[in-house]
Each structure stands twice: as C-alpha cells, then as structure tokens.
Design an enzyme around this catalytic site. Sequence first.
Site, PDB file in Angstrom:
ATOM      1  CB  SER A 120     -11.346   6.696 -78.267  1.00 21.88           C
ATOM      2  OG  SER A 120     -12.397   6.572 -77.346  1.00 21.88           O
ATOM      3  CD  GLU A 217      -9.689  12.421 -76.460  1.00 20.83           C
ATOM      4  OE1 GLU A 217     -10.885  12.765 -76.575  1.00 20.83           O
ATOM      5  OE2 GLU A 217      -9.343  11.224 -76.382  1.00 20.83           O
ATOM      6  CG  HIS A 286     -14.065  11.274 -78.386  1.00 21.43           C
ATOM      7  ND1 HIS A 286     -12.907  11.261 -77.626  1.00 21.43           N
ATOM      8  CD2 HIS A 286     -14.454   9.973 -78.486  1.00 21.43           C
ATOM      9  CE1 HIS A 286     -12.615  10.016 -77.291  1.00 21.43           C
ATOM     10  NE2 HIS A 286     -13.530   9.222 -77.804  1.00 21.43           N
TER      11      HIS A 286
END
Length: 319
Positions: A120, A217, A286
Amino acid sequence: MLPHVVQAQQAIVMPPALSYGDTIAVISPSSVPDTTTVMKGCAVLRQWGYIPVVAPHTFHSYHGFAGTADERASDLLWALGDPSVKAILCSRGGDGAVQVLRRVPLELFRTHPKWLIGFSDVTALHSAEVSAGVMSIHYSMCDGIALRGEQDPVNTLFRRILCGEMPAYQVPAHPMNQYGEAEGILVGGNFSVFCGLAGSDYDFLNRADEGLILFIEDTGESMSKVDRMLHQLEIRGILSKLKGVIVGHFSKYKSPENGFQDMYDMLHEYLQAYDIPVCYDFPVGHHSGSNCPMVEGCRITLTVCNDYTSVRFHSGNKE
C-alpha cells in the site's frame, strides 16, 4: 537533507537471508497503527524464531500519521543503521511514507541492504529501495501476518523469502490475458503511490531501460483516476518499454464508468495495444483473502498462456 543520487544502472542486490534469532524492526512510516494488531503480528514473528523490536515512535500520533515526519524518519534511519536489525517490517500503510523520503538518503539503503516489508503506502519505500539498488518485499504487514497466523501457506511463502528462498506462483487464466513469456525486473505496487514519485530520485521506473515487469494494484481510486495514471506512464514512455504487466486487485471503486464495465475492462482497452504478456486478477493487493509476497527488484519470468499464468522469481538477478 537532500538525497544522495544513486545511478539507476547500479545492480540490484538481494539482502542477506535471515537466521533463527535474528532481529526484525517494526516501524510506522505512514499512518498510526493499532497497538493490539502490531503486538499480534510480533507474536507470529516470535513463533517463527525472530526477535521483533518495536521502534520508539511506532505508536505516536500526529495529524493521523504515526508521529511527525522527522520522528518516522528517525525510526527508519535507526532500523537501517543498527547492525543488529536484519529486516524491517512496516506496521501498516495508510498515508505519509512519502514524507520521510527526503530525510533518508538513498545511499543508506544501499550501504545497509535489508529486507523492507509492507505494501500500500509503503510502495514509496519500495520504490526508494529499488532505486538505491536493493530488493524489498511487497507483502502484508502486522495486520495480515497476524490474521493469517503462523502456519498460513501465504505467510509460509513470505517466511521462506526472508530465509533466501525465492517463490514461484501459478494462478488460473483470465479471459482478458495477453499471452506470451517475458523476463525482466519486477517493480510495482500501489499504482497511485508510485505514480506520485514520477521522475524523482526515488522512482523505480527510472530503471525502465533495464527491462521491467510492472505489477499494479490500488484501492479507493476511481476508474477515471486510474485511467489518468495509466496515461501518465504512456506519456513518459514507460509503457512502451515494459516487458510485461501483472494486474492485481483494484477495490472500492464505482463501476461501470465511462462506458467500461470494470477496472480490468478499462485497463485492457489500452494494454492490448502493447505486444507484451499481460495477466489479470493476480492475487496481490488490498484483498484480505490473498496478497502474495512479491520481491521488488528481483528478476522474474512471467509466462501467460491459455491455461494459467506463472511467475518465477530468480535467485538473484542473473541473466
């Protein structure tokens, strides 16, 4: 403090493997973590035989961040510089890792090569480390490690990487996949985070001429925003240099949008113009069910065929 400029052509090294009893530093370069979650993650590390040491500012709070930028940077500087620390686990993502970059000279990543783990927002640190010529591990943090537990198969893959064993994945085919095989250096992660580093000393896409395979992502980004990020790569000339693309999970966005049914539909519209292997729905991102560890900066072989997609990580970056 201005960063020390590291030449992009510098070879990427693999950090030393960990041994039983080694120390893993736990730091918070981004948002404030939950104390219980961090402690549960540390408990799993102890079950594996490692010694977790929580950095001084891990639970500090400053405007939603885990302390000021200086405090968060000081923990990373300590973890890099302390010879007893063999790997660095970020407690969580969120926001704020980019704030510490200019406070941590790139040369320190190279001088003290250590596995740095997270995903992330931690993508910013992965980009910096690969730019400095050191591999890192895109993987779940304290929450994911604690949730899956000691014996979880995905956690086991992560643990083996720490010990120097590179993984190989095989996943089901996706209807939008573009077939082919390519070899290149793997970089990627959270799309919006690494796009925010475009052209800086911390941007691992500066290595595009070396032959990259990119994985992407994201979460909470609209299809139109991802469209703009994709075209940023196109305008920079990055897409035309990529050897392959691995499309992971995109979550928490509204669809349909602009005539596209979903994110994959939109990405496929543009990526199909490139004669490279592209796979969709790879288990990274995620997603609570699966977030396979990806070794950033490692040379891989990507094979996309009718029946499956495989990703094989090489031991080191040998041709």
